[in-house]
Design a protein around this motif. Structure first.
Motif, PDB file in Angstrom:
ATOM      1  N   TRP A 103       0.826  -1.210   0.000  1.00 27.27           N
ATOM      2  CA  TRP A 103       0.000   0.000   0.000  1.00 27.27           C
ATOM      3  C   TRP A 103       0.858   1.257   0.000  1.00 27.27           C
ATOM      4  O   TRP A 103       0.453   2.294  -0.514  1.00 27.27           O
ATOM      5  N   LYS A 104       2.073   1.179   0.545  1.00 25.42           N
ATOM      6  CA  LYS A 104       2.993   2.322   0.520  1.00 25.42           C
ATOM      7  C   LYS A 104       3.532   2.561  -0.890  1.00 25.42           C
ATOM      8  O   LYS A 104       3.904   3.681  -1.229  1.00 25.42           O
ATOM      9  N   LEU A 105       3.587   1.515  -1.695  1.00 25.09           N
ATOM     10  CA  LEU A 105       4.089   1.637  -3.068  1.00 25.09           C
ATOM     11  C   LEU A 105       3.143   2.430  -3.972  1.00 25.09           C
ATOM     12  O   LEU A 105       3.527   2.814  -5.076  1.00 25.09           O
ATOM     13  N   GLN A 106       1.934   2.675  -3.514  1.00 25.43           N
ATOM     14  CA  GLN A 106       0.965   3.411  -4.332  1.00 25.43           C
ATOM     15  C   GLN A 106       1.472   4.794  -4.712  1.00 25.43           C
ATOM     16  O   GLN A 106       1.083   5.334  -5.738  1.00 25.43           O
ATOM     17  N   LYS A 107       2.347   5.362  -3.890  1.00 27.02           N
ATOM     18  CA  LYS A 107       2.894   6.696  -4.185  1.00 27.02           C
ATOM     19  C   LYS A 107       3.682   6.698  -5.494  1.00 27.02           C
ATOM     20  O   LYS A 107       3.837   7.732  -6.125  1.00 27.02           O
ATOM     21  N   LYS A 108       4.167   5.512  -5.895  1.00 28.16           N
ATOM     22  CA  LYS A 108       4.970   5.403  -7.118  1.00 28.16           C
ATOM     23  C   LYS A 108       4.127   5.075  -8.346  1.00 28.16           C
ATOM     24  O   LYS A 108       4.652   4.951  -9.441  1.00 28.16           O
ATOM     25  N   ILE A 109       2.820   4.922  -8.161  1.00 26.16           N
ATOM     26  CA  ILE A 109       1.955   4.575  -9.290  1.00 26.16           C
ATOM     27  C   ILE A 109       1.522   5.843 -10.021  1.00 26.16           C
ATOM     28  O   ILE A 109       0.843   6.696  -9.459  1.00 26.16           O
ATOM     29  N   HIS A 110       1.963   5.955 -11.286  1.00 30.09           N
ATOM     30  CA  HIS A 110       1.574   7.104 -12.104  1.00 30.09           C
ATOM     31  C   HIS A 110       0.923   6.653 -13.404  1.00 30.09           C
ATOM     32  O   HIS A 110       0.235   7.412 -14.054  1.00 30.09           O
ATOM     33  N   ASP A 111       1.180   5.426 -13.779  1.00 28.95           N
ATOM     34  CA  ASP A 111       0.634   4.858 -15.006  1.00 28.95           C
ATOM     35  C   ASP A 111       0.278   3.409 -14.687  1.00 28.95           C
ATOM     36  O   ASP A 111       1.121   2.668 -14.184  1.00 28.95           O
ATOM     37  N   LEU A 112      -0.946   3.021 -14.935  1.00 29.74           N
ATOM     38  CA  LEU A 112      -1.356   1.665 -14.568  1.00 29.74           C
ATOM     39  C   LEU A 112      -2.236   1.040 -15.628  1.00 29.74           C
ATOM     40  O   LEU A 112      -2.765   1.713 -16.499  1.00 29.74           O
ATOM     41  N   THR A 113      -2.358  -0.266 -15.521  1.00 28.11           N
ATOM     42  CA  THR A 113      -3.301  -1.038 -16.328  1.00 28.11           C
ATOM     43  C   THR A 113      -4.219  -1.735 -15.334  1.00 28.11           C
ATOM     44  O   THR A 113      -3.783  -2.152 -14.261  1.00 28.11           O
ATOM     45  N   TRP A 114      -5.488  -1.844 -15.684  1.00 24.41           N
ATOM     46  CA  TRP A 114      -6.485  -2.383 -14.770  1.00 24.41           C
ATOM     47  C   TRP A 114      -7.279  -3.464 -15.469  1.00 24.41           C
ATOM     48  O   TRP A 114      -7.827  -3.233 -16.549  1.00 24.41           O
ATOM     49  N   ARG A 115      -7.305  -4.655 -14.905  1.00 25.17           N
ATOM     50  CA  ARG A 115      -7.953  -5.811 -15.535  1.00 25.17           C
ATOM     51  C   ARG A 115      -8.910  -6.488 -14.559  1.00 25.17           C
ATOM     52  O   ARG A 115      -8.636  -6.561 -13.376  1.00 25.17           O
ATOM     53  N   LEU A 116     -10.015  -6.995 -15.088  1.00 26.36           N
ATOM     54  CA  LEU A 116     -10.985  -7.744 -14.298  1.00 26.36           C
ATOM     55  C   LEU A 116     -10.991  -9.191 -14.753  1.00 26.36           C
ATOM     56  O   LEU A 116     -11.125  -9.474 -15.944  1.00 26.36           O
ATOM     57  N   TYR A 117     -10.806 -10.113 -13.799  1.00 25.34           N
ATOM     58  CA  TYR A 117     -10.979 -11.545 -14.042  1.00 25.34           C
ATOM     59  C   TYR A 117     -12.343 -11.897 -13.460  1.00 25.34           C
ATOM     60  O   TYR A 117     -12.455 -12.234 -12.282  1.00 25.34           O
ATOM     61  N   VAL A 122     -11.926 -11.164  -9.328  1.00 21.81           N
ATOM     62  CA  VAL A 122     -10.712 -10.456  -8.919  1.00 21.81           C
ATOM     63  C   VAL A 122     -10.405  -9.373  -9.944  1.00 21.81           C
ATOM     64  O   VAL A 122     -10.517  -9.604 -11.146  1.00 21.81           O
ATOM     65  N   HIS A 123     -10.017  -8.190  -9.453  1.00 17.36           N
ATOM     66  CA  HIS A 123      -9.505  -7.182 -10.369  1.00 17.36           C
ATOM     67  C   HIS A 123      -8.047  -6.932 -10.014  1.00 17.36           C
ATOM     68  O   HIS A 123      -7.615  -7.126  -8.887  1.00 17.36           O
ATOM     69  N   HIS A 124      -7.268  -6.541 -11.016  1.00 18.08           N
ATOM     70  CA  HIS A 124      -5.813  -6.498 -10.923  1.00 18.08           C
ATOM     71  C   HIS A 124      -5.318  -5.170 -11.464  1.00 18.08           C
ATOM     72  O   HIS A 124      -5.572  -4.835 -12.613  1.00 18.08           O
ATOM     73  N   VAL A 125      -4.630  -4.432 -10.616  1.00 20.10           N
ATOM     74  CA  VAL A 125      -3.979  -3.188 -11.024  1.00 20.10           C
ATOM     75  C   VAL A 125      -2.495  -3.504 -11.136  1.00 20.10           C
ATOM     76  O   VAL A 125      -1.913  -4.063 -10.204  1.00 20.10           O
ATOM     77  N   TYR A 126      -1.897  -3.157 -12.269  1.00 18.57           N
ATOM     78  CA  TYR A 126      -0.468  -3.408 -12.413  1.00 18.57           C
ATOM     79  C   TYR A 126       0.204  -2.298 -13.215  1.00 18.57           C
ATOM     80  O   TYR A 126      -0.432  -1.597 -13.988  1.00 18.57           O
ATOM     81  N   THR A 127       1.511  -2.143 -12.950  1.00 18.94           N
ATOM     82  CA  THR A 127       2.293  -1.095 -13.597  1.00 18.94           C
ATOM     83  C   THR A 127       3.467  -1.713 -14.339  1.00 18.94           C
ATOM     84  O   THR A 127       3.839  -2.863 -14.112  1.00 18.94           O
ATOM     85  N   LYS A 128       4.073  -0.925 -15.189  1.00 18.03           N
ATOM     86  CA  LYS A 128       5.269  -1.367 -15.911  1.00 18.03           C
ATOM     87  C   LYS A 128       6.438  -1.562 -14.950  1.00 18.03           C
ATOM     88  O   LYS A 128       7.377  -2.270 -15.257  1.00 18.03           O
ATOM     89  N   ASP A 129       6.373  -0.924 -13.789  1.00 20.46           N
ATOM     90  CA  ASP A 129       7.444  -1.033 -12.790  1.00 20.46           C
ATOM     91  C   ASP A 129       7.340  -2.296 -11.951  1.00 20.46           C
ATOM     92  O   ASP A 129       8.128  -2.491 -11.037  1.00 20.46           O
ATOM     93  N   GLY A 130       6.345  -3.130 -12.223  1.00 23.08           N
ATOM     94  CA  GLY A 130       6.232  -4.402 -11.517  1.00 23.08           C
ATOM     95  C   GLY A 130       5.378  -4.379 -10.267  1.00 23.08           C
ATOM     96  O   GLY A 130       5.417  -5.306  -9.469  1.00 23.08           O
ATOM     97  N   ILE A 131       4.586  -3.338 -10.075  1.00 23.68           N
ATOM     98  CA  ILE A 131       3.669  -3.292  -8.935  1.00 23.68           C
ATOM     99  C   ILE A 131       2.384  -4.009  -9.345  1.00 23.68           C
ATOM    100  O   ILE A 131       1.766  -3.657 -10.347  1.00 23.68           O
TER     101      ILE A 131
END
Length: 181
Positions: A103-117, A122-131
């Motif tokens: 949850w502390k890593l959220q400060k580094k999220i500026h660009d994300l992809t969001w997917r629903l399974y 389950v929904h999945h938020v992920y970044t190019k930085d590996g979060i």
């Protein structure tokens, strides 16, 4: 005469037999490690990545795997990196802790992809930085207002438009609009 006409949208998987999960283990092939899922009747499947598992699972599968993983690590600690990965992702999914480093890593999220399974909810938020943040649709997680807003301005990737995806968008919107404490 009988003519067979394929019907669009027919779910062939629904006609197949579903075997419940009864066990799991880490399976190694060469240098790669996989999570091996064992189902009734010794039907097995292996998954290299957590999101591959989510694509193949439904809600019952996910809950059963969590139950088995929790039971195994109730008395021991995960010793293998793949075991630890499965344990951490499922624990975050079912028992999110507000003090988790994720949850502390959220400060580094500026660009994300969001997917629903939607098969497993389950929904999945992920970044190019590996979060990677995996979340159950019905639960609320300690997401920052910034992350929630980014989710709303990003396209939610779904296999098909359905009630679950619309409800998820509504829920996220309501969380963003909620007054700050």
């Amino acid at each position: 005469m009988m003519i067979i006409v394929p019907e669009q949208g027919m779910n062939v998987e629904a006609l197949q037999t579903k075997y419940p999960i009864i066990d799991w283990e880490i399976y190694t092939e060469g240098t790669k490690k996989y999570c091996k899922i064992i189902r009734v009747g010794n039907h097995t499947e292996v998954h290299h990545f957590f999101d591959d598992m989510l694509k193949a699972f439904d809600k019952d599968d996910l809950e059963m795997l969590w139950s088995l993983v929790k039971e195994k690590f109730n008395s021991t600690e995960p010793t293998d990196d793949k075991e630890r990965e499965i344990w951490v992702e499922l624990k975050r999914l079912f028992e999110p802790g507000t003090y988790d480093e994720l949850w502390k890593l959220q400060k580094k999220i500026h660009d994300l992809t969001w997917r629903l399974y939607d098969s497993c909810g389950v929904h999945h938020v992920y970044t190019k930085d590996g979060i990677d943040i995996y979340m159950l649709v019905e639960k609320e997680y300690p997401l920052s207002r910034g992350t929630l807003t980014l989710m709303l301005v990003t396209k939610l990737l779904v296999d098909q438009d359905n009630k679950m995806s619309r409800e998820l968008l509504r829920k996220i919107f309501m969380q963003v609009e909620r007054p700050r404490r």
